[in-house]
Design an enzyme around this catalytic site. Structure first.
Site, short mmCIF file in Angstrom:
data_model
loop_
_atom_site.label_atom_id
_atom_site.label_comp_id
_atom_site.label_asym_id
_atom_site.label_seq_id
_atom_site.Cartn_x
_atom_site.Cartn_y
_atom_site.Cartn_z
N LYS A 157 0.84 -1.19 0.00
CA LYS A 157 0.00 0.00 0.00
C LYS A 157 0.88 1.24 0.00
CE LYS A 157 -4.14 -1.93 0.26
NZ LYS A 157 -5.21 -1.70 -0.74
N LYS A 254 -14.07 -6.80 -6.79
CA LYS A 254 -14.31 -7.26 -5.41
C LYS A 254 -15.78 -7.60 -5.25
CE LYS A 254 -10.54 -4.45 -3.56
NZ LYS A 254 -10.17 -3.26 -2.77
#
Length: 339
Positions: A157, A254
């Site tokens: 990230k 997702k």
């Protein structure tokens, strides 16, 4: 069909932060959904996100209760049921995803086949999943890196100051494949500068470099870097994909944002038709939702199905990871068992 829900709080192994969220998460709640038909039980999981339509645990439970009349008495009518659910609850993606998973689990159990077989897929063709390192200090991240040595692919990230130095520190200690995810954290020119700097550390791709709905910005970035660009927050359902053609090289799907397995399969096929590669990712779900998603993984170019690896109190046993590769259960339906 009979329905029931209960809430479970999933505890993070490590504080987890991304660029578009100031605080690090230490826990996340899911709504577990139970559908019963002729004595057979299907299980689903819904994990809402305020970022997508402002969904909450309470709103998910309300949708499930209100959905009961729409479920009917024939779970095999999946297309009809899900069409009605989507039309009735247009801003409840996680709730519908949970119902979608439960319906698929129920149908698989009624037919006594695992979902991958129901989808006509080869379980030997599952990809390797990445393992995610959230935003933290360099020392804390390197400590987690040591605990992640068994995973050949890392998702790092980024999107905040110091992220290039972070990736450099990881690369100096690891030869794993590195994917980075900025979660909307950069501006357009900043993204170009950062990505070109990160290229030196042999990164495989960059996910969602800028805020959603800036298609010209994505196109400019893609035209000025050598690293493939992937959309996540910009790729909610299949209806979003035409606008992304020429702007990105890949999308991240997702279940909790696209409304479940049915729409995820539609997105995979649509993206491939448009020449885009596909990742299937996750929020912070348990092995129930992760295993459901993993049944589609033989169709993928990339997988980021690691949320169950990042929690300490997973209530289910399901998909396993061996040398990074997703190993699907052979049990009927989703194939999870309670711990």
């Amino acid at each position: 069909m009979k329905t029931a829900t209960h809430i479970i709080t999933l505890k993070s192994r490590y504080p987890f932060r991304i660029a578009r969220r100031k605080e690090a998460l230490t826990e996340k709640s899911s709504v577990m959904i139970r559908l019963e038909h002729e004595g057979v039980v299907g299980l689903g999981e819904a994990q809402p996100s305020l970022y997508y339509y402002g969904e909450t645990i309470e709103s998910v439970q309300q949708v499930v209760e209100q959905a009961i009349p729409l479920l009917g008495d024939n779970p095999f009518l999946l297309e009809d049921i899900l069409h009605e659910l989507n039309a009735t609850f247009p801003e409840a993606p996680a709730a519908i995803a949970g119902l979608d998973i439960a319906l698929h689990d129920l149908v698989g159990k009624l037919l006594n086949v695992p979902l991958y077989k129901l989808f006509g897929l080869n379980p030997q063709k599952t990809p390797q999943t990445s393992y995610t390192l959230g935003i933290d200090t360099i020392p804390a991240t390197l400590e987690r890196l040591e605990a992640a040595r068994q995973y050949p692919i890392l998702k790092v990230k980024v999107g905040l100051p110091g992220d290039v130095e972070m990736v450099k520190a990881i690369r100096e200690r690891s030869d794993a494949i590195i994917r980075v995810d900025a979660n909307c954290g950069w501006g357009v020119d900043e993204a170009i500068e950062r990505i070109n700097a990160l290229e030196a550390y042999n990164i495989e791709l960059v996910e969602q470099p800028i805020a959603a709905k800036n298609y010209e910005g994505l196109r400019k970035i893609r035209d000025n870097v050598n690293v493939p660009i992937m959309a996540d927050e910009d790729a909610i359902t299949s209806e979003d994909l035409p606008a992304l053609v020429g702007c990105v090289d890949a999308i991240n799907i997702k279940l909790m944002k696209c409304r479940g397995l049915r729409e995820a399969r539609r997105m995979i096929d649509t993206a491939h038709i448009f020449g885009m590669k596909v990742m299937l990712g996750c929020m912070s779900e348990s092995s129930l939702a992760i295993t459901a998603a993993a049944h589609l993984s033989p169709l993928l170019d990339y997988a980021d199905l690691d949320a169950n690896l990042l929690i300490s109190n997973d209530p289910f046993n399901g998909v396993k990871v061996r040398d990074g590769k997703l190993m699907l259960p052979d049990r009927s339906g989703v194939g999870v068992l309670p711990v």
